[in-house]
Design a protein around this motif. Sequence first.
Motif, PDB file in Angstrom:
ATOM      1  N   VAL A  40      61.751  40.332  44.889  1.00 54.39           N
ATOM      2  CA  VAL A  40      61.105  41.583  45.301  1.00 54.39           C
ATOM      3  C   VAL A  40      60.648  42.327  44.059  1.00 54.39           C
ATOM      4  CG1 VAL A  40      61.446  43.821  46.446  1.00 54.39           C
ATOM      5  CG2 VAL A  40      62.569  41.770  47.352  1.00 54.39           C
ATOM      6  N   LEU A  41      59.465  42.930  44.149  1.00 55.94           N
ATOM      7  CA  LEU A  41      58.961  43.790  43.091  1.00 55.94           C
ATOM      8  C   LEU A  41      58.866  45.208  43.635  1.00 55.94           C
ATOM      9  CD1 LEU A  41      57.824  43.830  40.160  1.00 55.94           C
ATOM     10  CD2 LEU A  41      55.544  43.680  41.185  1.00 55.94           C
ATOM     11  N   ALA A  42      59.467  46.177  42.938  1.00 54.36           N
ATOM     12  CA  ALA A  42      59.436  47.580  43.347  1.00 54.36           C
ATOM     13  C   ALA A  42      58.468  48.346  42.460  1.00 54.36           C
ATOM     14  CB  ALA A  42      60.823  48.197  43.248  1.00 54.36           C
ATOM     15  N   VAL A  50      49.697  45.703  40.283  1.00 48.46           N
ATOM     16  CA  VAL A  50      51.042  45.426  40.806  1.00 48.46           C
ATOM     17  C   VAL A  50      51.017  44.167  41.666  1.00 48.46           C
ATOM     18  CG1 VAL A  50      52.829  46.262  42.383  1.00 48.46           C
ATOM     19  CG2 VAL A  50      51.857  47.807  40.663  1.00 48.46           C
ATOM     20  N   ALA A  51      49.990  44.013  42.497  1.00 43.04           N
ATOM     21  CA  ALA A  51      49.872  42.817  43.330  1.00 43.04           C
ATOM     22  C   ALA A  51      49.761  41.564  42.474  1.00 43.04           C
ATOM     23  CB  ALA A  51      48.668  42.944  44.257  1.00 43.04           C
ATOM     24  N   ALA A  52      48.963  41.633  41.413  1.00 42.45           N
ATOM     25  CA  ALA A  52      48.824  40.490  40.515  1.00 42.45           C
ATOM     26  C   ALA A  52      50.138  40.188  39.806  1.00 42.45           C
ATOM     27  CB  ALA A  52      47.719  40.765  39.497  1.00 42.45           C
ATOM     28  N   GLU A  53      50.853  41.239  39.421  1.00 45.06           N
ATOM     29  CA  GLU A  53      52.160  41.056  38.785  1.00 45.06           C
ATOM     30  C   GLU A  53      53.125  40.366  39.746  1.00 45.06           C
ATOM     31  OE1 GLU A  53      55.528  43.865  36.538  1.00 45.06           O
ATOM     32  OE2 GLU A  53      54.155  44.734  38.004  1.00 45.06           O
ATOM     33  N   ALA A  54      53.122  40.807  41.002  1.00 45.83           N
ATOM     34  CA  ALA A  54      54.003  40.205  42.002  1.00 45.83           C
ATOM     35  C   ALA A  54      53.687  38.723  42.186  1.00 45.83           C
ATOM     36  CB  ALA A  54      53.877  40.948  43.325  1.00 45.83           C
ATOM     37  N   ALA A  55      52.398  38.406  42.253  1.00 45.42           N
ATOM     38  CA  ALA A  55      51.995  37.010  42.420  1.00 45.42           C
ATOM     39  C   ALA A  55      52.424  36.176  41.222  1.00 45.42           C
ATOM     40  CB  ALA A  55      50.487  36.928  42.624  1.00 45.42           C
ATOM     41  N   GLU A  56      52.249  36.713  40.014  1.00 45.10           N
ATOM     42  CA  GLU A  56      52.616  35.989  38.798  1.00 45.10           C
ATOM     43  C   GLU A  56      54.118  35.761  38.709  1.00 45.10           C
ATOM     44  OE1 GLU A  56      52.177  36.463  33.927  1.00 45.10           O
ATOM     45  OE2 GLU A  56      51.015  37.729  35.268  1.00 45.10           O
ATOM     46  N   LEU A  57      54.891  36.730  39.183  1.00 43.72           N
ATOM     47  CA  LEU A  57      56.351  36.612  39.149  1.00 43.72           C
ATOM     48  C   LEU A  57      56.903  35.734  40.265  1.00 43.72           C
ATOM     49  CD1 LEU A  57      57.302  40.336  38.404  1.00 43.72           C
ATOM     50  CD2 LEU A  57      57.579  38.396  36.853  1.00 43.72           C
ATOM     51  N   GLY A  58      56.037  35.357  41.212  1.00 44.65           N
ATOM     52  CA  GLY A  58      56.509  34.580  42.349  1.00 44.65           C
ATOM     53  C   GLY A  58      57.251  35.420  43.366  1.00 44.65           C
ATOM     54  N   ALA A  59      56.941  36.709  43.417  1.00 45.90           N
ATOM     55  CA  ALA A  59      57.592  37.596  44.390  1.00 45.90           C
ATOM     56  C   ALA A  59      57.062  37.325  45.794  1.00 45.90           C
ATOM     57  CB  ALA A  59      57.361  39.053  44.012  1.00 45.90           C
ATOM     58  N   THR A  92      43.088  41.887  50.983  1.00 42.54           N
ATOM     59  CA  THR A  92      42.713  40.478  50.979  1.00 42.54           C
ATOM     60  C   THR A  92      43.547  39.706  49.965  1.00 42.54           C
ATOM     61  OG1 THR A  92      40.455  40.994  51.663  1.00 42.54           O
ATOM     62  CG2 THR A  92      40.812  38.860  50.624  1.00 42.54           C
ATOM     63  N   TYR A  93      43.756  40.295  48.794  1.00 41.82           N
ATOM     64  CA  TYR A  93      44.557  39.641  47.750  1.00 41.82           C
ATOM     65  C   TYR A  93      45.994  39.445  48.236  1.00 41.82           C
ATOM     66  CZ  TYR A  93      46.532  38.612  43.158  1.00 41.82           C
ATOM     67  OH  TYR A  93      47.181  37.996  42.112  1.00 41.82           O
ATOM     68  N   LEU A  94      46.564  40.477  48.838  1.00 41.54           N
ATOM     69  CA  LEU A  94      47.940  40.369  49.320  1.00 41.54           C
ATOM     70  C   LEU A  94      48.087  39.250  50.347  1.00 41.54           C
ATOM     71  CD1 LEU A  94      48.772  44.178  49.763  1.00 41.54           C
ATOM     72  CD2 LEU A  94      49.665  42.664  47.987  1.00 41.54           C
ATOM     73  N   VAL A  95      47.144  39.182  51.266  1.00 42.29           N
ATOM     74  CA  VAL A  95      47.209  38.156  52.310  1.00 42.29           C
ATOM     75  C   VAL A  95      47.015  36.769  51.721  1.00 42.29           C
ATOM     76  CG1 VAL A  95      46.076  37.287  54.386  1.00 42.29           C
ATOM     77  CG2 VAL A  95      46.500  39.744  54.136  1.00 42.29           C
ATOM     78  N   ARG A  96      46.037  36.620  50.831  1.00 40.85           N
ATOM     79  CA  ARG A  96      45.772  35.310  50.222  1.00 40.85           C
ATOM     80  C   ARG A  96      46.956  34.786  49.435  1.00 40.85           C
ATOM     81  NH1 ARG A  96      39.594  36.392  47.992  1.00 40.85           N
ATOM     82  NH2 ARG A  96      38.503  35.852  49.932  1.00 40.85           N
ATOM     83  N   HIS A  97      47.700  35.697  48.837  1.00 44.95           N
ATOM     84  CA  HIS A  97      48.852  35.293  48.030  1.00 44.95           C
ATOM     85  C   HIS A  97      50.165  35.404  48.795  1.00 44.95           C
ATOM     86  CE1 HIS A  97      45.791  35.814  44.920  1.00 44.95           C
ATOM     87  NE2 HIS A  97      46.527  35.018  44.174  1.00 44.95           N
TER      88      HIS A  97
END
Length: 263
Positions: A40-42, A50-59, A92-97
């Motif tokens: 989880v990323l807070a 933040v979304a890109a960071e979450a994707a990179e971290l595997g959140a 769209t980014y959130l859903v795609r990732h």
Amino acid sequence: MTTVRDIETFLYAWAPRETAESWDNVGLLVGRGDREVRRVLAALDVTPAVAAEAAELGADLIVAHHPVMNVRWHEQEMQTLRDDTRLGGLLTYLVRHDLSAICMHTNLDAAEGGVNDQLAKALGLTDTIPLNEQKIGRIGTLSCEKPLEQFLHDVVKSLGCRGLRYRSGGRPVRRVAVGGGACGEYIPQALAQGCDTFVTSDLRYNDFLDTQGLNLIDAGHFPTEDVVCAEVVRRLQKAFPDIRVLKSAVHHDAVQYYMTEGE
């Protein structure tokens, strides 16, 4: 296995849905409740960074304070879902990732241990009580009276402000009201309850012009609310030791300050 819904249920036990303002949009706003969560990323906001960071971290999940979409703020943008708009591109980014998003907003403002309690704690206030019936804001006391200039320095240091706006009420600081985010509407209540100082943000010119006998401090929206993110991380990590919870390292105040050379 911990699911998105498990985390939403836990957060609602801390900050009940019914304490959110009627216009607010809280809870699971993006994703599916039965998805397993391992990381989880807070963050205060769900931004593209933040979304890109979450994707990179595997959140699997972002837990934020401000709603990723809210009719009060995004009415026109919410009529479409297009990746060439700010909100549409983010969703769209959130859903795609495959990133879920849970947002706890005004209910987390009111919650015990939430935004305003963390703000009061950061500023060294004790014996705190609610500022109003909605429990938006707190009133607390410093251990000793301070000159306003010293307290201003303490606010900047404690909240990591890049700057602040203020007006002196001609009084030293001891009994302080706080309101994370935009709480200028509660100035009369701070005065009525005998406060000498009010720390909040997003104040209008007339708030400074018209307010008499109260030290009025605008410390910024981000600094007065970001203090809750560490507590979100702490509580989630304690409740769900099988997952990893991180605070965003890339999210920062959107407001910048310009100073001329030598100032």
